[in-house]
Design an enzyme around this catalytic site. Structure first.
Site, PDB file in Angstrom:
ATOM      1  N   GLY A  49       0.952  -1.451   0.073  1.00 20.72           N
ATOM      2  CA  GLY A  49      -0.107   0.161  -0.441  1.00 20.72           C
ATOM      3  C   GLY A  49       0.653   1.120   0.031  1.00 20.72           C
ATOM      4  O   GLY A  49       2.156   1.241   0.273  1.00 20.72           O
ATOM      5  N   GLN A  54       2.814   9.818   1.476  1.00 20.64           N
ATOM      6  CA  GLN A  54       4.365   9.397   1.445  1.00 20.64           C
ATOM      7  C   GLN A  54       5.363   9.358   0.389  1.00 20.64           C
ATOM      8  O   GLN A  54       6.575   9.544   0.465  1.00 20.64           O
ATOM      9  CB  GLN A  54       4.123   7.955   1.565  1.00 20.64           C
ATOM     10  CG  GLN A  54       3.709   7.273   2.527  1.00 20.64           C
ATOM     11  CD  GLN A  54       3.236   5.670   2.864  1.00 20.64           C
ATOM     12  OE1 GLN A  54       2.403   5.120   2.395  1.00 20.64           O
ATOM     13  NE2 GLN A  54       4.136   5.283   3.065  1.00 20.64           N
ATOM     14  N   CYS A 102       6.105  -0.449   7.344  1.00 20.19           N
ATOM     15  CA  CYS A 102       5.450   0.859   6.592  1.00 20.19           C
ATOM     16  C   CYS A 102       7.072   1.718   5.604  1.00 20.19           C
ATOM     17  O   CYS A 102       7.801   1.373   6.219  1.00 20.19           O
ATOM     18  CB  CYS A 102       5.431   2.476   7.202  1.00 20.19           C
ATOM     19  SG  CYS A 102       4.987   3.196   6.377  1.00 20.19           S
ATOM     20  N   LEU A 103       7.236   1.610   4.039  1.00 24.35           N
ATOM     21  CA  LEU A 103       7.950   2.356   3.466  1.00 24.35           C
ATOM     22  C   LEU A 103       8.905   3.320   3.830  1.00 24.35           C
ATOM     23  O   LEU A 103       9.621   3.796   4.103  1.00 24.35           O
ATOM     24  CB  LEU A 103       7.290   2.257   2.531  1.00 24.35           C
ATOM     25  CG  LEU A 103       7.254   1.018   1.158  1.00 24.35           C
ATOM     26  CD1 LEU A 103       6.807   1.670   0.265  1.00 24.35           C
ATOM     27  CD2 LEU A 103       7.998   0.299   1.216  1.00 24.35           C
ATOM     28  N   HIS A 144      -4.135   1.243   7.557  1.00 21.22           N
ATOM     29  CA  HIS A 144      -2.733   2.022   7.688  1.00 21.22           C
ATOM     30  C   HIS A 144      -2.183   2.664   6.789  1.00 21.22           C
ATOM     31  O   HIS A 144      -2.356   3.843   7.220  1.00 21.22           O
ATOM     32  CB  HIS A 144      -1.674   0.909   7.379  1.00 21.22           C
ATOM     33  CG  HIS A 144      -0.119   0.307   7.108  1.00 21.22           C
ATOM     34  ND1 HIS A 144       0.299   0.366   8.397  1.00 21.22           N
ATOM     35  CD2 HIS A 144       0.648   1.728   6.892  1.00 21.22           C
ATOM     36  CE1 HIS A 144       1.831   1.013   8.173  1.00 21.22           C
ATOM     37  NE2 HIS A 144       1.491   2.018   6.953  1.00 21.22           N
ATOM     38  N   GLU A 145      -3.440   2.523   5.177  1.00 24.55           N
ATOM     39  CA  GLU A 145      -3.370   3.419   4.302  1.00 24.55           C
ATOM     40  C   GLU A 145      -3.339   4.986   4.375  1.00 24.55           C
ATOM     41  O   GLU A 145      -3.418   5.944   5.210  1.00 24.55           O
ATOM     42  CB  GLU A 145      -3.530   2.795   2.894  1.00 24.55           C
ATOM     43  CG  GLU A 145      -2.302   1.517   2.643  1.00 24.55           C
ATOM     44  CD  GLU A 145      -1.106   2.288   3.427  1.00 24.55           C
ATOM     45  OE1 GLU A 145      -0.302   3.482   2.874  1.00 24.55           O
ATOM     46  OE2 GLU A 145       0.200   1.531   3.081  1.00 24.55           O
ATOM     47  N   HIS A 148      -2.486   7.387   7.183  1.00 23.79           N
ATOM     48  CA  HIS A 148      -1.385   7.939   6.396  1.00 23.79           C
ATOM     49  C   HIS A 148      -2.065   9.205   6.279  1.00 23.79           C
ATOM     50  O   HIS A 148      -1.453  10.672   6.020  1.00 23.79           O
ATOM     51  CB  HIS A 148      -0.559   7.608   5.496  1.00 23.79           C
ATOM     52  CG  HIS A 148       0.215   6.971   5.685  1.00 23.79           C
ATOM     53  ND1 HIS A 148       1.435   7.557   5.875  1.00 23.79           N
ATOM     54  CD2 HIS A 148       0.882   5.318   5.393  1.00 23.79           C
ATOM     55  CE1 HIS A 148       2.466   6.351   6.614  1.00 23.79           C
ATOM     56  NE2 HIS A 148       2.131   4.381   5.885  1.00 23.79           N
TER      57      HIS A 148
HETATM   58 NI    NI Z   1       2.610   3.166   5.705  1.00 21.86          NI
END
Ligand code: NI
Length: 179
Positions: A49, A54, A102-103, A144-145, A148
């Site tokens: 995701g 991000q 998470c990236l 999670h997304e 953000h």
């Molecule tokens: Ni993330």
């Protein structure tokens, strides 16, 4: 098309509430290119995701999907999905604990409680209304997304930091299986 730079924790864009996407923006080449670039970026980094903040764009836009993914070998496949101005509502009061990464928080894993089931409402990249339900890992990715978009990361949602682990130790000690 291009691979975008991913913001890491500490960049203010990750802590800001993102702005709604005006629906007419979906008709513009800029927004469609952003979506394509996010898809390419997520694939490049083996993510499941990616939220626009991000990639330094403070807009309410997320993509997700699970193909065969070495970072998440046990994850069920989920088709690539683009959500614009998404909203989620928990279904029932069941929560589940599971691992997340998470990236924007590289090389870490931690266990996070999330709602087990969700109702989802959003626009697709073509501006059409999407309505569906999601469960389990699918619901987890969405929570999670969408976090953000509200300036939150999974660390904020961990009940305890005790499970927090570096990815290499997570793999070496088989934490996934030990749960
Ligand atoms: Ni993330």
């Amino acid at each position: 098309m291009g691979i975008l730079k991913v913001a890491r924790l500490g960049h203010p864009v990750l802590r800001r509430a993102a702005d709604p996407v005006p629906p007419e923006a979906l008709g513009t080449a800029d927004t469609q290119r952003l979506i394509d670039d996010m898809i390419e970026t997520m694939a490049e980094y083996d993510g499941v995701g990616l939220a626009a903040p991000q990639v330094h764009v403070s807009q309410r836009l997320v993509i997700y999907g699970v193909a065969a993914n070495p970072r998440y070998p046990d994850a069920p496949p989920i088709p690539l999905t683009v959500l614009v101005n998404p909203r989620i509502t928990p279904v029932g009061d069941e929560q589940e604990q599971d691992w997340e990464g998470c990236l924007s928080v590289p090389d870490l894993r931690g266990k996070v409680p999330r709602w087990a089931g969700l109702r989802v409402e959003a626009l697709g990249r073509d501006g059409r209304l999407l309505r569906y339900t999601a469960e389990g890992f699918h619901a987890r990715i969405l929570q999670h997304e969408l976090d953000h978009l509200d300036g939150k990361v999974y660390l904020d949602r961990m009940g305890s930091m005790e499970s927090l682990a570096f990815l290499s130790e997570f793999q070496r000690y088989g934490l996934k299986r030990a749960d």
